[in-house]
Design a protein around this motif. Structure first.
Motif, PDB file in Angstrom:
ATOM      1  N   GLY A  43       0.934  -1.033   0.153  1.00 16.48           N
ATOM      2  CA  GLY A  43       0.021   0.117  -0.034  1.00 16.48           C
ATOM      3  C   GLY A  43       0.778   1.262  -0.001  1.00 16.48           C
ATOM      4  O   GLY A  43       0.386   2.558   0.104  1.00 16.48           O
ATOM      5  N   ALA A  44       2.372   1.049  -0.107  1.00 19.22           N
ATOM      6  CA  ALA A  44       2.953   2.483  -0.163  1.00 19.22           C
ATOM      7  C   ALA A  44       2.962   3.121  -1.462  1.00 19.22           C
ATOM      8  O   ALA A  44       3.455   4.340  -1.332  1.00 19.22           O
ATOM      9  N   GLY A  45       2.627   2.502  -2.415  1.00 21.64           N
ATOM     10  CA  GLY A  45       2.478   3.257  -3.721  1.00 21.64           C
ATOM     11  C   GLY A  45       3.093   2.827  -4.822  1.00 21.64           C
ATOM     12  O   GLY A  45       3.479   3.493  -6.052  1.00 21.64           O
ATOM     13  N   LYS A  46       4.026   1.621  -4.594  1.00 20.59           N
ATOM     14  CA  LYS A  46       4.913   1.093  -5.626  1.00 20.59           C
ATOM     15  C   LYS A  46       4.412   0.834  -6.818  1.00 20.59           C
ATOM     16  O   LYS A  46       4.846   1.235  -7.887  1.00 20.59           O
ATOM     17  N   SER A  47       3.383   0.094  -6.930  1.00 14.05           N
ATOM     18  CA  SER A  47       2.466  -0.401  -8.246  1.00 14.05           C
ATOM     19  C   SER A  47       1.748   1.085  -8.723  1.00 14.05           C
ATOM     20  O   SER A  47       1.998   0.942  -9.998  1.00 14.05           O
ATOM     21  N   THR A  48       1.419   1.665  -8.057  1.00 10.17           N
ATOM     22  CA  THR A  48       0.809   3.035  -8.539  1.00 10.17           C
ATOM     23  C   THR A  48       1.940   3.929  -9.388  1.00 10.17           C
ATOM     24  O   THR A  48       1.677   4.461 -10.200  1.00 10.17           O
ATOM     25  N   ASN A 215       7.017   5.339   0.333  1.00 12.99           N
ATOM     26  CA  ASN A 215       5.629   5.112   1.017  1.00 12.99           C
ATOM     27  C   ASN A 215       5.081   6.724   0.988  1.00 12.99           C
ATOM     28  O   ASN A 215       5.241   7.393   1.622  1.00 12.99           O
ATOM     29  N   GLY A 216       4.269   6.610   0.218  1.00 18.70           N
ATOM     30  CA  GLY A 216       3.269   7.930  -0.047  1.00 18.70           C
ATOM     31  C   GLY A 216       4.027   8.785  -1.045  1.00 18.70           C
ATOM     32  O   GLY A 216       3.606   9.624  -1.592  1.00 18.70           O
ATOM     33  N   THR A 217       5.551   8.811  -0.700  1.00 18.76           N
ATOM     34  CA  THR A 217       6.597   9.886  -1.441  1.00 18.76           C
ATOM     35  C   THR A 217       7.556   9.184  -1.574  1.00 18.76           C
ATOM     36  O   THR A 217       7.928   8.108  -1.015  1.00 18.76           O
TER      37      THR A 217
END
Lengths: 247, 278
Positions: A43-48, A215-217
């Protein structure tokens, strides 16, 4: 285009899913032939981050590939994205050869058919990932590690300068992971840039030349020893990060 | 032999066989992609929903095939509009549209004062197929098959891995929209022969049977056509001799073939055929 231009430049990138801000103010640049680990918790945003770089989700900020400002997906065909292994239907009636040939689609119109040259490039890509002569096999006949190599071959057939592998090593055993990293290293030596998202911090310490902590950034960007420091792990993973990384 | 040839003697039966063969070819060619994309519920909604166009066309004195095509296009367009709402799953939108159009069709037909019965449209009247219907079906079906052949590569990429397909330049949403339109075409050409309810049977069942046997997409398409045509012809022969409803008999034959193939291929799907270990 000179070699001094980064192959991938990301500036002030941000992504929102509705009211939720998943990523904000992510900036980094990548040179040709780098092998980079992208670490961060679920959920840290790696895939995003990977999807935004590929233009598969809406984002703010700028993505430049080989010095060209990307406005839409067609500007980004020099990037190949290998999603998590369970995203595709492995019972789909498609052969490994057809899978790899999919990478050649960027070089023809929708009405075109793969040429003999396309097939030769696809076979060569399979040889590079140590999977020769499996063109006529179905995907269901491959092991998990072989499947990851087939996806990697598709990215090579696409002749992408940058390959983004999203948790592609999850569930792959250690010998296969080692084999895949040998392939990654060989590709990087030939000039392909690879960004590999992973949870495995011990692996990140051993096999990457550079790591990005997300992680978010972007929490940190540097060598594994810099990024896997206690302070960065605290800000990226919380206290769990300390236990997950080998000294 | 006489038993097999008898049904072909009358001209109305010859027209019926030609209509069944056209559906037997076109429906599995499109249905292959409906099955692989797990869109059978859309086929179901489309086949029911076209009843609204049929009813309105009948009331207006227009060829019902044009009414069905209009309803199919409208459902396809509305589906694209409503599917953009992320709060609703596509399944929900498909069901709402299909049932709404079906209800409209039932209401319109129930108010018609022409002696026409709802069952004519639901289950078809293959024995009343005219040459004009056959020419129209040939034209529409020919275009549908041609479009699938032209888009074969794009359909394969967009269906297997839509993310990668977009990445290499496939217009995934456009491919999806074209497929929905083709689905409407199949329903239209199935209307007179097997009816709106059985249209989805011909769309899904032969292709699903082929899916059990085929190792690649070309095999699946060809086998689907073989099943579709033979089930249509055998169903009509049986209906002739049993004096049963032709559309429903064809549907039963298709379901029977599916059941047999499913049973025969069961060993292949046993656990020892699962993915090899690393």
């Amino acid at each position: 285009m000179t070699d001094s231009v980064p192959i991938l430049e990301v500036a002030s990138l941000g992504v929102r899913y509705g009211a939720t801000e998943v990523l904000h103010d992510v900036s980094f640049s990548v040179d040709r032939g780098e092998l980079i680990g992208v670490i961060g918790p679920n959920g840290a945003g790696k895939s995003t981050l990977f999807k935004a770089i590929c233009g598969l989700v809406n984002h703010t900020g700028v993505v430049e590939v080989n010095g060209v400002h990307c406005h839409d997906r067609t500007d980004r065909m020099d990037l190949a994205y290998i999603p998590q292994r369970n995203d595709s239907d492995l019972n789909f009636p498609i052969t490994v050869g057809e899978l790899v040939l999919a990478g050649r689609r960027r070089f023809r119109h929708w009405w075109g058919r793969p040429t003999a040259a396309d097939r030769a490039i696809a076979s060569e890509a399979l040889e590079k990932v140590l999977l020769p002569g499996v063109e006529s096999r179905g995907l269901g006949e491959l092991s998990g590690g072989q499947l990851q190599r087939a996806y990697l071959a598709r990215a090579l057939a696409q002749q992408a300068s940058v390959v983004l592998l999203d948790e592609s090593l999850s569930g792959v055993d250690q010998p296969t992971t080692a084999e895949l990293f040998d392939v990654f290293a060989a590709l990087a030596a030939e000039g392909t840039t690879l960004l590999v998202a992973t949870h495995d911090l011990a692996l990140a310490r051993r096999r990457f030349g550079r790591c990005l902590a997300i992680n978010g950034t972007l929490r940190a960007d540097g060598t594994p020893s810099e990024v896997l420091s206690p302070d960065v792990l605290d800000s990226t993973f919380g206290s769990a990060g300390h236990r997950a990384v080998a000294p | 032999m006489q038993w097999l040839l008898d049904p072909f003697r009358a001209e109305f039966m010859q027209r019926a066989f030609i209509a069944a063969i056209i559906i037997g070819v076109v429906a599995p060619v499109v249905g292959t992609w409906v099955v692989l994309r797990r869109m059978a519920n859309l086929g179901d909604a489309m086949s029911h929903g076209t009843l609204a166009g049929v009813g309105l066309a009948y009331a207006a004195g227009v060829n019902v095939l044009f009414g069905a095509m209009g309803a199919g296009l409208l459902i396809a367009a509305l589906l694209l509009v409503f599917s953009s709402n992320r709060r609703l799953g596509q399944e929900t939108v498909i069901t709402v549209l299909g049932t709404a159009f079906f209800a409209l069709g039932v209401v319109v037909i129930s108010r018609l004062d022409t002696g026409v019965e709802l069952t004519h449209f639901l289950f078809g009247r293959v024995l009343t197929v005219q040459w004009s219907d056959i020419w129209l079906n040939l034209a529409l079906g020919g275009v549908a098959v041609l479009v699938v052949l032209l888009l074969f590569g794009e359909l394969r990429l967009a269906t297997f891995d839509h993310v990668q397909a977009e990445q290499v330049g496939v217009r995934v949403e456009l491919v999806q929209a074209v497929l929905v339109l083709l689905l409407a075409v199949v329903v239209v050409i199935s209307l007179r022969a097997v009816g709106t309810i059985m249209a989805v049977t011909m769309l899904v069942t032969p292709a699903a049977t082929a899916r059990l046997l085929a190792h690649n997409l070309r095999q699946m398409t060809v086998l689907g056509v073989v099943f579709g045509v033979s089930e249509g012809v055998v169903g009509l022969i049986l209906a002739y001799h049993l004096s049963s409803a032709p559309g429903a008999t064809i549907g039963l034959v298709a379901a029977g073939v599916f059941a047999v193939v499913f049973a025969l291929t069961l060993p292949r799907r046993m656990p020892h055929h699962h993915r090899p270990l690393d």
